[in-house]
Design a protein around this motif. Sequence first.
Motif, mmCIF file in Angstrom:
data_model
loop_
_atom_site.group_PDB
_atom_site.id
_atom_site.type_symbol
_atom_site.label_atom_id
_atom_site.label_comp_id
_atom_site.label_asym_id
_atom_site.label_seq_id
_atom_site.Cartn_x
_atom_site.Cartn_y
_atom_site.Cartn_z
ATOM 1 N N THR A 137 1.005 -1.098 0.045
ATOM 2 C CA THR A 137 -0.086 -0.017 -0.160
ATOM 3 C C THR A 137 0.980 1.170 -0.013
ATOM 4 O OG1 THR A 137 -0.120 0.137 2.535
ATOM 5 C CG2 THR A 137 -1.977 -1.023 1.305
ATOM 6 N N VAL A 145 0.859 4.275 -2.877
ATOM 7 C CA VAL A 145 0.744 5.695 -2.459
ATOM 8 C C VAL A 145 1.866 6.285 -3.038
ATOM 9 C CG1 VAL A 145 0.790 7.300 -0.411
ATOM 10 C CG2 VAL A 145 -0.713 5.450 -0.498
ATOM 11 N N LEU A 200 -6.603 10.274 1.244
ATOM 12 C CA LEU A 200 -6.603 9.432 0.065
ATOM 13 C C LEU A 200 -7.578 8.556 0.102
ATOM 14 C CD1 LEU A 200 -2.504 9.051 -0.462
ATOM 15 C CD2 LEU A 200 -4.047 10.557 -1.471
ATOM 16 N N ARG A 201 -8.645 8.545 1.243
ATOM 17 C CA ARG A 201 -9.636 7.328 1.121
ATOM 18 C C ARG A 201 -10.301 7.370 -0.096
ATOM 19 N NH1 ARG A 201 -11.440 10.763 4.495
ATOM 20 N NH2 ARG A 201 -13.759 11.071 4.397
ATOM 21 N N THR A 212 -6.975 0.477 -2.153
ATOM 22 C CA THR A 212 -5.695 0.542 -1.260
ATOM 23 C C THR A 212 -5.929 0.766 0.280
ATOM 24 O OG1 THR A 212 -4.739 1.623 -3.338
ATOM 25 C CG2 THR A 212 -3.394 1.574 -1.145
ATOM 26 N N CYS A 213 -6.922 1.865 0.477
ATOM 27 C CA CYS A 213 -7.244 2.255 1.837
ATOM 28 C C CYS A 213 -7.812 1.141 2.697
ATOM 29 C CB CYS A 213 -8.292 3.469 1.671
ATOM 30 S SG CYS A 213 -8.978 3.849 3.358
ATOM 31 N N GLY A 222 -2.543 5.747 9.660
ATOM 32 C CA GLY A 222 -3.741 5.593 8.738
ATOM 33 C C GLY A 222 -4.553 6.797 8.652
ATOM 34 N N TYR A 274 -4.839 8.435 5.143
ATOM 35 C CA TYR A 274 -6.176 8.268 4.330
ATOM 36 C C TYR A 274 -7.363 9.065 4.833
ATOM 37 C CZ TYR A 274 -3.501 4.111 2.414
ATOM 38 O OH TYR A 274 -2.709 3.549 2.041
ATOM 39 N N GLU A 291 -6.559 5.817 -8.160
ATOM 40 C CA GLU A 291 -6.258 4.453 -7.695
ATOM 41 C C GLU A 291 -5.331 3.532 -8.445
ATOM 42 O OE1 GLU A 291 -5.795 2.475 -5.401
ATOM 43 O OE2 GLU A 291 -8.070 2.277 -4.665
#
Lengths: 477, 610
Positions: free
Chosen positions: B337, B341, B356-357, B363-364, B419, B423, B436
Motif C-alpha cells: 500500500t 501511495v 486519500l481514502r 488501497t485504503c 492511517g 487516508y 487508484e
Amino acid sequence: MPTLLIILPLALLLILNLPLLRAARRVSFWLCAVLALAQVVATATHMGGLIPDLGAAFDPYIVLQLRMTGLSEVVLLAIGIVVLASLFTARAMIADHDERFKFGNLVILAMMGLNGTALLADLISLYVFIEITAVSSFILIAFDRDSDGLEGSFKYIILSAVATAALLASIALFMMVSPDTSFAAVRAALAVSQHSFYVNLAAGLLLCGLFVKGGLVPFHWWLPDAYSSAPAPASVLLAGIITKVSGIYALIVVSTSILTVGGAAGEVIMVLGIVSAIAGALLALGQRDMKRMLAYSSVSQVGYIMLGLGSGTALGVAGAVFHFFNHAIFKSLLFVNAAAVEGSLGTRDMDRMGGIASKMPVTGVTSIIGFFSAAGIPPLAGFWSKVMIIIALWQAGHQTASVVAVLVGVLTLAYFLSMQRRVFFGRLREGLGEIREARMSILVPAVSLALITVAAGLFFKPVFSKIIMPVGEMLVK
Amino acid sequence: MSELNLVLPIAVPIIAGILVLPFRAARGTVHAIITFAVAAFTLALSLALFGSEAALSVPWAPFGLDFSLRLYSFSAFILVAAAGFGTLISLYAAAFMRGKEKQNQFYGYFLLTMGLVNGAVLSDNLLLMLFFWEGLLVPLYGMIAIGSEKSYRTATKALIIVGASDLCMMLGIAMVYSITGTLTISKVSVATGSALGSAAFILMAIGAFSKAGSIPFHSWIPDAARAAALPFMAILPASLEKLLGIYFLSRICLDLFALTPDSWLSVLLMALGCVTIIIAVLMALIQKEYKRLLSYHAISQVGYMVLGIGTAVPIGIMGGIFHMINHAIYKSCLFLTGGAVEHRAGTTQLEKLGGLRAAMPVTCICFLVAAASISGVPPFNGFFSKEMVYAGALERGPVFYIFAVIGSFFTAASFLKLGHAVYFDRKGDGMERVREASPAMLIPMVALALLCVVFGVWNAWPLDTLIAPSIAASGVTPGETHGGASVFLVVMTCVALGGAILNHLSGYHITRRGFTAVDHIHETPGLSWAYERAENRYNDIYDLGKRALVFCARLLMKVDRAVDWVFERLAVAAAYATTARLRALQTGNYSLYIVLCLAGAAAVVAYLVQ
C-alpha cells in the motif's frame, strides 16, 4: 701438489723479474690471472674429488710441514677467487703497464704467502708466511705513494710490529715445552703442561698477535685506515682475503689444532667476537666514506666468525668456516663495487652520491646481492652461515651471544641499507648526469662474485653436507 | 515424486536470475513476465511438493559437506509461503518498476533471492545452508545499491551487519561440527548445558536474528526503506528474510539444540524479543515517513516471533511461527500500500499526504485490514497469533507479557496515526489528481488482505495444516490452541487497543493533524532525549562499530607511533651516540693505538693465565 701452490707463485715472481724478459711484463697481468684461475680450478675440482692428491709425491723434498685439509681447500679456493677479482679490478683501475706489472708482482707474492699460510702445519712457518703476506700488503697499501696510503701503511706496520712481537714471543715460550713447532708437537706438549703459567702466557700472546692481524676490537686500529687508503684493487685483496687468512684463518687453525676451543681461549674468542660484532656495526653506521664503512663492516663480520669459532661445536666451527668463505666473497664484491663507484665518480664520500643505480645498473644490482648476503637475507649464502652460527651458539648454551648475533644482523641491515640508499637508490644527484657504468673488467668480477654468493646460497644443502660440515667435524674432534 | 524435483525450486529461479541479469531493458516487460512466470512456476511446484517428504543427498566434498536437501512439513510450508510472496510481489513489481532504471538488476536479484531462500530452506547440511544463506548477501546488496546514487552506503551497511552476523553463524556451525561431528541438520542434536553448546547456540541465533532483522541487527532496515525500491522492502525485510530467519531460529531452538523452558537461553531469547518489540515500536511511533514507519514495525514484530519461540512452550512456539507467516502477509501488504501511495502521490512524507481514502479506496481498505491485523484487532490473523504469543509469555512470566501488551498498545497507536494521516485527515497539497493504483498492484494487495482475513477467521486451518505439522516433526505436540485465547488475554488486548484509540483522539484533539497525533509521546521528557539520541544513531550497532573501529585504529596508530619512536628515534639516537663515542677513540694517535692494543693483550693474557 700442495707444494706447487707455493712454488708456482714464487717461480712466476722470479721469472717475471728476470732482466731478460722485460717484454714479458706486458703480459704479466695475464700470467698472474692464469695462475690464480688455475688455483681456483684445481681446488674446486679437487674438492669435487676430480683430481687425486699428488702432495705426497713432492712433500719429502720439502722441509716444511704441509697438510692439505678440507679447510685448506676452502681457504685456497677463496684465495684464488679474491686474487682474480683483485687482478681484474687492477686492470681497470691501474692504467700504466709498469705500475700494473708491479701490482701483479705484489699480488703474486701475497698469494704465495696466503697459500703457505693455508697449507702449513707448523707455527714458525706459519709466522713466516704471515709476514710474507704482510710485507706484500704494506707495499700494496702505499702503492700510490700518496700521503693517505703511506699513513695507512705505516699504521699497519706499527701495529703489525706489536703482533710480530707477540707471535715470536709466544713461539719462543712454546719452544720451552715442545720439541719442535709443528702443531701436533705443540698440542701434545700443551696437553702435558696444561696449567703452566708460561704456556698460558704463550697462548694469550699467540691469540693477541692473531687478533691484531685479523682486526678484532680492540686490536683493529690500523684496519679502517689501511682499507680505505689503499688503492681500490689492493682494498679488495686486503679486505677480502689477506687479513682474513693471516688473522682469522690462522685463529681457526691455531685454536682448533693447538689450543682446545671451548676452554678459556674459547671464552676470550667469544667475548672479542661479541665486542667486534657490535662495535664494528655501530662504527660502520657512522661513516661517510664508503670504503671505511665496508672496513668497519669487516670488523663486525669477523666478530661473527669468532662467535662461531668460540661456540666450540662442530656446527659453530663449520658456520665460522662457511662465513669466512662467504665473507671473502661478498666483501670482495662490495669492495669491487666501491672501486667501480670510486672510478666513475672520483669520490668515496657517500654524501655526495645518490641515485647512481640508474646509471650503473650492474654495480647497483650486484651491490644489493652483496649486502643482502652480508646482512643475512635468505637464500643468499651469508644467511646460511649466520644461521649456522646462531643455531650453534644457542645449542652450545650461549643464548645471550646468539641473541646478540641476531641483533647485530639488524644493525648490519641498517648500515648497509643506509649505504644503498645514499649511494644507489633514490633520484640521481645533480651533477652526476655524466657518469657511466664501470668498465667490463670490473663488472666481470662483480657479476662472478655475485653469482658465487647466490649459488652457494641456493645449493646450500650439498655445500653444507659435502664440504662445510665435514670441515667443522674434522676441526672439532 | 523424484527427489531430483527438490533441486528445481532452487535451480530454476537462480538460473533464470543469472540469465535475466545481463540484459538491460527500457521497459522491463519481458523481465517482469519471466520473473512472474518463474515465481508462479515455483509456487506451483511448491504446492505440488507440499505434503510429501523427500530427501536428496549427493556426496560432494570432504568434511561431511554433502549436497543434501530435505523436504518435510516445515520446509515445505516455508517453501510455499516464499513462493507465494514471490509471485504476488513480482506481479506488483511489474507495475511498480515499469520504466525505472536497472530493471534487469532488480529482477535478476529478485530471482536469485528466491532461489537462494529456497536453497537455504531445503538444505539439510549446515554448510550447504550457509552457502545459500550467505549467498543472499549478494542480491541484498545489489537490490539496495540500485535504489539511487547514494544507496551504496546503506547497501554496505546492510552487507556488513548481516555479513558479520553470518560470520558468527559460521563460527557457531564450526562449534556444532566440533561437538557433534556431523553437519547434517536432521542428525545434529546438541545439549545447551555446556559452555561450548551455549556459545554455539548464541552464535547461530545471532545469524538468525540478523536475518530476521531483530534488534540490535536491525539498523540497516529503516535506512533501506529510504534508499531501496519498495518491492525490495516487501520481498526481503518484510517477508522472505523474516520467513528464513524465524524458520532457522525455530530449527535451532527445536531441532538442533532442543531448547527447554528452564534454560537461561530461553530467558535470553524472550528478553531480546521484548526489547526488540518495545524499542522498535517506540521508534516507529515517531516516524513521519510511510515506509520508514513500516520498516520499524518490521523490526518490532520480529520481537513477538522471537518472544514466542523463546518461551519454549508449545503454544508460544506455535504463536511465534504463526505470527511469522501472518506478519509476512500483513507487512508485505502494508508495504505494497505504501508503494501504491508513493507511485500515485509521488511522496511518502506523512505531512504532505492526507485524505486519500476517496481517491484510493481499495488501497485504503487493504491498508485498514492489514493495519488491524498488525495491531491485533480481532478477528484478523495478527490477533490470533499475538494472543498465542501472549499466552506463551504469560506462562513463562508476567513481565514478558506486560512488555508484549505495551508493544501492542504502541503498535495500534502508530497505525492509528499512520492511517489517519494518509487516508483520512484533510487532503494534502497536490493530492487532488491522485488515482487508484493499477490492477497489477491491487491484485497482490487484495490477495494479501484477504489472506489476513482468512488466516484470522479460519485460523484453525493454517494452524492445523501448516504450523502444527511443522513443529510436530520436531516433537513438539501442540495443545488445545485454536483461537483459544483466554478471556483475560482478550480483555487485556481490548484494553490496550482502546487505550491506543483514546491516546490518538486526545493527541488529535491538541494538534488537529493526524500525523502529529502522537507527538505528546515524542515530547515526553526523558523519552524525547532518548528519541533524539536514537534518531542521531547513537545506538546504531553499525555506527557504534564504526566508531569503535576508528577508535581502535587511532589507538593502534598511537601505539604504532610510540613503537616507531622507540625504533626510529630512541634506538637510532642511542646507536649514533655509541658510534660517536667509539669514533672518538680513533684519533690517529699511534701511541694511543699501541697502548690500547697492549691493554687488550694484557687483559686477554691475564684472563688466560689466572
